[in-house]
Design a protein around this motif. Structure first.
Motif, PDB file in Angstrom:
ATOM      1  N   VAL A 361       0.845  -1.201   0.000  1.00 56.03           N
ATOM      2  CA  VAL A 361       0.000   0.000   0.000  1.00 56.03           C
ATOM      3  C   VAL A 361       0.885   1.258   0.000  1.00 56.03           C
ATOM      4  O   VAL A 361       1.781   1.349  -0.822  1.00 56.03           O
ATOM      5  N   THR A 362       0.690   2.210   0.912  1.00 53.94           N
ATOM      6  CA  THR A 362       1.426   3.477   0.781  1.00 53.94           C
ATOM      7  C   THR A 362       2.931   3.324   1.036  1.00 53.94           C
ATOM      8  O   THR A 362       3.725   4.058   0.458  1.00 53.94           O
ATOM      9  N   SER A 363       3.324   2.369   1.865  1.00 49.94           N
ATOM     10  CA  SER A 363       4.760   2.220   2.147  1.00 49.94           C
ATOM     11  C   SER A 363       5.515   1.889   0.870  1.00 49.94           C
ATOM     12  O   SER A 363       6.686   2.215   0.722  1.00 49.94           O
ATOM     13  N   GLY A 384      -6.938  -6.827  -7.855  1.00 52.06           N
ATOM     14  CA  GLY A 384      -8.376  -6.605  -7.688  1.00 52.06           C
ATOM     15  C   GLY A 384      -8.686  -5.533  -6.667  1.00 52.06           C
ATOM     16  O   GLY A 384      -9.856  -5.257  -6.393  1.00 52.06           O
ATOM     17  N   GLY A 385      -7.663  -4.925  -6.083  1.00 53.35           N
ATOM     18  CA  GLY A 385      -7.897  -3.841  -5.130  1.00 53.35           C
ATOM     19  C   GLY A 385      -8.380  -4.321  -3.766  1.00 53.35           C
ATOM     20  O   GLY A 385      -8.539  -3.520  -2.849  1.00 53.35           O
ATOM     21  N   ALA A 386      -8.628  -5.629  -3.615  1.00 52.62           N
ATOM     22  CA  ALA A 386      -9.059  -6.141  -2.305  1.00 52.62           C
ATOM     23  C   ALA A 386      -7.802  -6.443  -1.502  1.00 52.62           C
ATOM     24  O   ALA A 386      -7.041  -7.350  -1.846  1.00 52.62           O
ATOM     25  N   ILE A 387      -7.560  -5.648  -0.466  1.00 48.22           N
ATOM     26  CA  ILE A 387      -6.318  -5.816   0.284  1.00 48.22           C
ATOM     27  C   ILE A 387      -6.352  -7.136   1.056  1.00 48.22           C
ATOM     28  O   ILE A 387      -7.416  -7.709   1.289  1.00 48.22           O
ATOM     29  N   GLY A 388      -5.156  -7.615   1.429  1.00 45.51           N
ATOM     30  CA  GLY A 388      -5.067  -8.899   2.129  1.00 45.51           C
ATOM     31  C   GLY A 388      -4.699 -10.029   1.201  1.00 45.51           C
ATOM     32  O   GLY A 388      -4.871 -11.194   1.532  1.00 45.51           O
ATOM     33  N   GLN A 410       4.369  -6.409   2.958  1.00 45.85           N
ATOM     34  CA  GLN A 410       2.999  -6.410   3.461  1.00 45.85           C
ATOM     35  C   GLN A 410       2.700  -5.208   4.352  1.00 45.85           C
ATOM     36  O   GLN A 410       3.347  -5.023   5.391  1.00 45.85           O
ATOM     37  N   ALA A 411       1.736  -4.400   3.970  1.00 49.50           N
ATOM     38  CA  ALA A 411       1.262  -3.328   4.861  1.00 49.50           C
ATOM     39  C   ALA A 411       0.537  -3.965   6.045  1.00 49.50           C
ATOM     40  O   ALA A 411      -0.086  -5.020   5.905  1.00 49.50           O
ATOM     41  N   ASP A 412       0.608  -3.311   7.212  1.00 50.06           N
ATOM     42  CA  ASP A 412       0.067  -3.978   8.413  1.00 50.06           C
ATOM     43  C   ASP A 412      -1.457  -4.103   8.388  1.00 50.06           C
ATOM     44  O   ASP A 412      -2.009  -5.158   8.715  1.00 50.06           O
ATOM     45  N   GLY A 413      -2.149  -3.039   7.960  1.00 53.10           N
ATOM     46  CA  GLY A 413      -3.615  -3.123   7.940  1.00 53.10           C
ATOM     47  C   GLY A 413      -4.073  -4.210   6.988  1.00 53.10           C
ATOM     48  O   GLY A 413      -4.917  -5.054   7.340  1.00 53.10           O
ATOM     49  N   ALA A 414      -3.513  -4.233   5.808  1.00 54.16           N
ATOM     50  CA  ALA A 414      -3.875  -5.245   4.814  1.00 54.16           C
ATOM     51  C   ALA A 414      -3.483  -6.639   5.304  1.00 54.16           C
ATOM     52  O   ALA A 414      -4.217  -7.615   5.103  1.00 54.16           O
ATOM     53  N   GLY A 415      -2.348  -6.721   5.987  1.00 60.30           N
ATOM     54  CA  GLY A 415      -1.867  -8.019   6.469  1.00 60.30           C
ATOM     55  C   GLY A 415      -2.829  -8.671   7.450  1.00 60.30           C
ATOM     56  O   GLY A 415      -2.956  -9.902   7.496  1.00 60.30           O
ATOM     57  N   ALA A 438       4.828  -1.648   9.625  1.00 68.39           N
ATOM     58  CA  ALA A 438       3.943  -1.398  10.760  1.00 68.39           C
ATOM     59  C   ALA A 438       3.844   0.098  11.009  1.00 68.39           C
ATOM     60  O   ALA A 438       4.536   0.651  11.864  1.00 68.39           O
ATOM     61  N   ASN A 439       2.986   0.766  10.242  1.00 65.63           N
ATOM     62  CA  ASN A 439       2.770   2.197  10.509  1.00 65.63           C
ATOM     63  C   ASN A 439       1.559   2.411  11.412  1.00 65.63           C
ATOM     64  O   ASN A 439       1.257   3.513  11.809  1.00 65.63           O
ATOM     65  N   ARG A 440       0.850   1.341  11.696  1.00 68.49           N
ATOM     66  CA  ARG A 440      -0.249   1.328  12.658  1.00 68.49           C
ATOM     67  C   ARG A 440      -1.397   2.274  12.327  1.00 68.49           C
ATOM     68  O   ARG A 440      -2.135   2.717  13.190  1.00 68.49           O
ATOM     69  N   VAL A 441      -1.517   2.586  11.052  1.00 69.78           N
ATOM     70  CA  VAL A 441      -2.693   3.353  10.563  1.00 69.78           C
ATOM     71  C   VAL A 441      -3.090   2.814   9.189  1.00 69.78           C
ATOM     72  O   VAL A 441      -2.298   2.151   8.528  1.00 69.78           O
ATOM     73  N   TYR A 442      -4.314   3.132   8.787  1.00 73.66           N
ATOM     74  CA  TYR A 442      -4.723   2.970   7.398  1.00 73.66           C
ATOM     75  C   TYR A 442      -4.312   4.276   6.705  1.00 73.66           C
ATOM     76  O   TYR A 442      -5.135   5.151   6.449  1.00 73.66           O
ATOM     77  N   LYS A 443      -3.008   4.378   6.427  1.00 77.78           N
ATOM     78  CA  LYS A 443      -2.472   5.676   5.995  1.00 77.78           C
ATOM     79  C   LYS A 443      -3.142   6.165   4.711  1.00 77.78           C
ATOM     80  O   LYS A 443      -3.438   7.350   4.550  1.00 77.78           O
ATOM     81  N   ILE A 444      -3.389   5.256   3.796  1.00 78.08           N
ATOM     82  CA  ILE A 444      -3.950   5.660   2.504  1.00 78.08           C
ATOM     83  C   ILE A 444      -5.313   6.323   2.692  1.00 78.08           C
ATOM     84  O   ILE A 444      -5.660   7.265   1.978  1.00 78.08           O
ATOM     85  N   LEU A 445      -6.062   5.848   3.689  1.00 75.87           N
ATOM     86  CA  LEU A 445      -7.406   6.391   3.864  1.00 75.87           C
ATOM     87  C   LEU A 445      -7.355   7.781   4.501  1.00 75.87           C
ATOM     88  O   LEU A 445      -8.162   8.654   4.161  1.00 75.87           O
TER      89      LEU A 445
HETATM   90  C1  LIG Z   1     -11.130  -6.057   0.989  1.00 78.12           C
HETATM   91  C2  LIG Z   1     -10.896  -4.606   1.187  1.00 78.12           C
HETATM   92  N1  LIG Z   1     -11.422  -3.990   2.279  1.00 78.12           N
HETATM   93  C3  LIG Z   1     -11.207  -2.689   2.466  1.00 78.12           C
HETATM   94  C4  LIG Z   1     -10.508  -1.949   1.571  1.00 78.12           C
HETATM   95  C5  LIG Z   1     -10.353  -0.448   1.760  1.00 78.12           C
HETATM   96  N2  LIG Z   1      -8.980  -0.132   2.066  1.00 78.12           N
HETATM   97  C6  LIG Z   1      -8.125   0.247   1.103  1.00 78.12           C
HETATM   98  S1  LIG Z   1      -6.632   0.555   1.691  1.00 78.12           S
HETATM   99  C7  LIG Z   1      -7.113   0.232   3.276  1.00 78.12           C
HETATM  100  C8  LIG Z   1      -6.178   0.369   4.415  1.00 78.12           C
HETATM  101  C9  LIG Z   1      -4.762   0.076   4.090  1.00 78.12           C
HETATM  102  O1  LIG Z   1      -3.995   0.231   5.248  1.00 78.12           O
HETATM  103  P1  LIG Z   1      -2.620  -0.493   5.390  1.00 78.12           P
HETATM  104  O2  LIG Z   1      -2.719  -1.848   4.819  1.00 78.12           O
HETATM  105  O3  LIG Z   1      -2.192  -0.411   6.807  1.00 78.12           O
HETATM  106  O4  LIG Z   1      -1.672   0.343   4.451  1.00 78.12           O
HETATM  107  P2  LIG Z   1      -1.267   1.893   4.557  1.00 78.12           P
HETATM  108  O5  LIG Z   1      -2.371   2.673   3.948  1.00 78.12           O
HETATM  109  O6  LIG Z   1      -1.075   2.215   6.002  1.00 78.12           O
HETATM  110  O7  LIG Z   1      -0.010   1.994   3.772  1.00 78.12           O
HETATM  111  C10 LIG Z   1      -8.422  -0.151   3.322  1.00 78.12           C
HETATM  112  C11 LIG Z   1      -9.146  -0.542   4.563  1.00 78.12           C
HETATM  113  C12 LIG Z   1      -9.981  -2.628   0.430  1.00 78.12           C
HETATM  114  N3  LIG Z   1      -9.289  -2.022  -0.513  1.00 78.12           N
HETATM  115  N4  LIG Z   1     -10.184  -3.948   0.285  1.00 78.12           N
END
Ligand SMILES: Cc1ncc(C[n+]2csc(CCOP(=O)(O)OP(=O)(O)O)c2C)c(N)n1
Length: 514
Positions: A361-363, A384-388, A410-415, A438-445
């Motif tokens: 993600v943003t990292s 597909g844009g679905a994180i994880g 791996q970004a932490d939120g997505a992980g 591990a930035n401990r935020v959903y930084k992109i949002l």
């Molecule tokens: C399945 C799914 N759920 C929710 C989202 C919405 N979403 C996009 S990015 C994101 C958070 C990403 O945070 P992180 O993985 O920690 O990366 P960071 O932004 O901190 O780099 C979310 C919840 C998504 N893209 N896919």
């Protein structure tokens, strides 16, 4: 033999070797048959999103399908986000979904659901087996569908009584049509456009991003001055020293618009017209200028690699064109995390033939240009844009490529969507180095929110913050049998990563970002 046995024998005869599974009662006869039959490696995923994500990573590297085994509509539904990611990557995948016995379904038992409806939402091919006699030919058809270029999702629903009924026989594998050649007049049209020397770009997707496709595209750009790009999200791309460096269409709309400004022609080679990831008020959906003409050289299911080679010959490109080493030189940087500095450090240490799975993600915003000159490697992204997708995809890639080092960024939120994949890595002793940012935020949002001109408020500070409590990735990994270390600096990362690459087996590095 019963339906389950004949189905498994058919899958094996059709070239399927790996089953990623999370089964239940309706799949018991399938599992019993797996106990008896040699030739299918069975791998447990502790959630269906892991199972589907593993099959996605496996299929991308093996270029043939794994089979997933999941439990009824709700089990399949748990994995849908990663089936969706696989569909967007054109990954070949066969899903077997066990379901209620045909005669039991009318009683509406608890797990009865619209399994076909759920499957249809993310599959190119869906069938519910109607008899033990035919379940094996259904299986052969599912593999055929999955292997049909450019790669498809095939989902076969198998009611429990069809699995356990006797009187079935294996079916023969079905042939798979090769990729269709592009018609000569299409190649000639593209060549004519390129010869005008008007500003043009080739947008390469799918298998065109392998080494051969990139090299032919490089010949074309050398001969015609056309530019080269890949889509923003690519499932699989050959990169590193000695390979043709290719930039992607930027994610941020304004940056993408300026990268493509002035173009008069965009030639699509197994790629779609470049659209924004999302719409934004007042901004266009397509990233090309309004007066830019689009021409399709090859559709995703066609033989884009051959088309590029023919086009290169048609425009008179020399057979051999040097690939100049351009871009940043890999080296180990020190100090706190910064995206480009991390990319350069990774590039300096990446083992040859590594597979990099990117869910950063943003990292990861600057990783791509910083790693052009790493040792030759393959790079995967979520398509597909679905994180994880990252941890399971890396897990499946490691099953497909036991001799490659897999590096999961791996970004932490997505992980946190699919971290159980770490347990599968440990169970299967897979050679994966996982790096968690591990930035401990959903930084992109937070970024998306600020770009509207607003400041985070009570709700957004709650919904986009991952602290209170902080996730402890070292403990999470160790709890699943994966050794782990926390680092806070790039030099600390470099030492740990080097050591992790010098051994086999799964490892996790938590990079604490302050
Ligand atoms: C399945 C799914 N759920 C929710 C989202 C919405 N979403 C996009 S990015 C994101 C958070 C990403 O945070 P992180 O993985 O920690 O990366 P960071 O932004 O901190 O780099 C979310 C919840 C998504 N893209 N896919």
């Amino acid at each position: 033999m019963n339906g389950a046995e004949s189905l498994i024998r058919t899958l094996i005869a059709s070239g399927v070797e790996v089953c990623f599974a999370n089964a239940g009662t309706s799949e018991i006869h399938f599992v019993l048959a797996l106990d008896e039959i040699e030739g299918m490696r069975c791998i447990l995923g502790l959630a269906e999103t892991v199972v589907a994500g593993c099959a996605n990573g496996y299929g991308r590297m093996a270029e043939k399908p794994a089979v997933t085994l999941v439990h009824c509509g709700p089990g399949f539904a748990n994995g849908i986000a990663n089936v969706h990611n696989a569909r967007r990557a054109n990954t070949p995948m066969v899903n077997i979904v066990g379901d209620q016995a045909t005669y039991h379904r009318p009683f509406d038992p608890p797990l009865a659901a619209d399994t076909e409806g759920l499957a249809r939402a993310v599959s190119h091919w869906v069938r519910t087996s109607s008899s033990a006699e035919h379940v094996s030919s259904d299986g052969a058809a599912a593999v055929q569908a999955a292997r049909t270029p450019p790669g498809q999702i095939a989902t076969l629903i198998v009611p429990a009584d069809i699995a356990w009924t006797e009187g079935s026989r294996p079916a023969l594998p079905l042939p798979v049509a090769p990729r269709q050649r592009v018609a000569p007049e299409v190649i000639r049209t593209a060549a004519r456009i390129l010869r005008t020397r008007e500003p043009a770009m080739l947008l390469l997707g799918g298998h065109a991003l392998g080494e051969a496709g990139l090299y032919s595209a490089h010949r074309i750009t050398y001969a015609t001055g056309a530019k080269l790009r890949a889509p923003t999200q690519v499932p699989h791309i050959a990169r590193g020293r000695g390979r043709v460096p290719i930039e992607r269409v930027p994610y941020v709309v304004d940056t993408a618009l300026s990268a493509l400004s002035g173009l008069k022609h965009l030639i699509l080679v197994g790629a779609k017209p470049p659209m924004g990831f999302f719409a934004y008020p007042g901004k266009p959906s397509l990233m090309t200028p309004q007066d830019c003409a689009m021409t399709v050289l090859a559709r995703p299911e066609q033989d884009a690699v051959a088309a590029l080679e023919e086009l290169a010959d048609d425009v008179g490109a020399p057979r051999v064109v040097r690939i100049e080493e351009a871009g940043l030189k890999p080296h180990i940087v020190s100090g706190p995390f910064e995206s480009e500095a991390f990319g350069l450090t990774l590039a300096a240490l990446l083992p040859e033939n590594a597979v990099v799975v990117d869910d950063s993600v943003t990292s990861g915003r600057s990783f791509f240009p910083a790693t052009y000159n790493a040792a030759p490697h393959v790079w995967f992204q979520g398509t597909g844009g679905a994180i994880g997708h990252g941890l399971p995809c890396a897990t499946g890639a490691a099953v497909a490529c036991p001799d490659c080092k897999i590096v999961c960024l791996q970004a932490d939120g997505a992980g946190m969507y699919s971290l159980q994949a770490l347990w599968t890595q440990a169970r299967e002793k897979l050679d994966v180095v996982n790096v968690v940012f591990a930035n401990r935020v959903y930084k992109i949002l937070f970024g998306e929110l600020r770009s509207t001109g607003a400041e985070p408020g009570r709700a957004s500070n709650t919904l986009f913050d991952l602290g209170r409590p902080d996730l402890d990735w070292v403990s999470l990994a160790r709890g699943m049998g994966v050794e782990a270390v926390r680092v806070e600096t790039l030099e600390g990362f470099a030492d740990t990563f080097r050591a992790a690459c010098g051994r086999r087996g799964p490892f996790l590095i938590e990079f604490r970002i302050s």
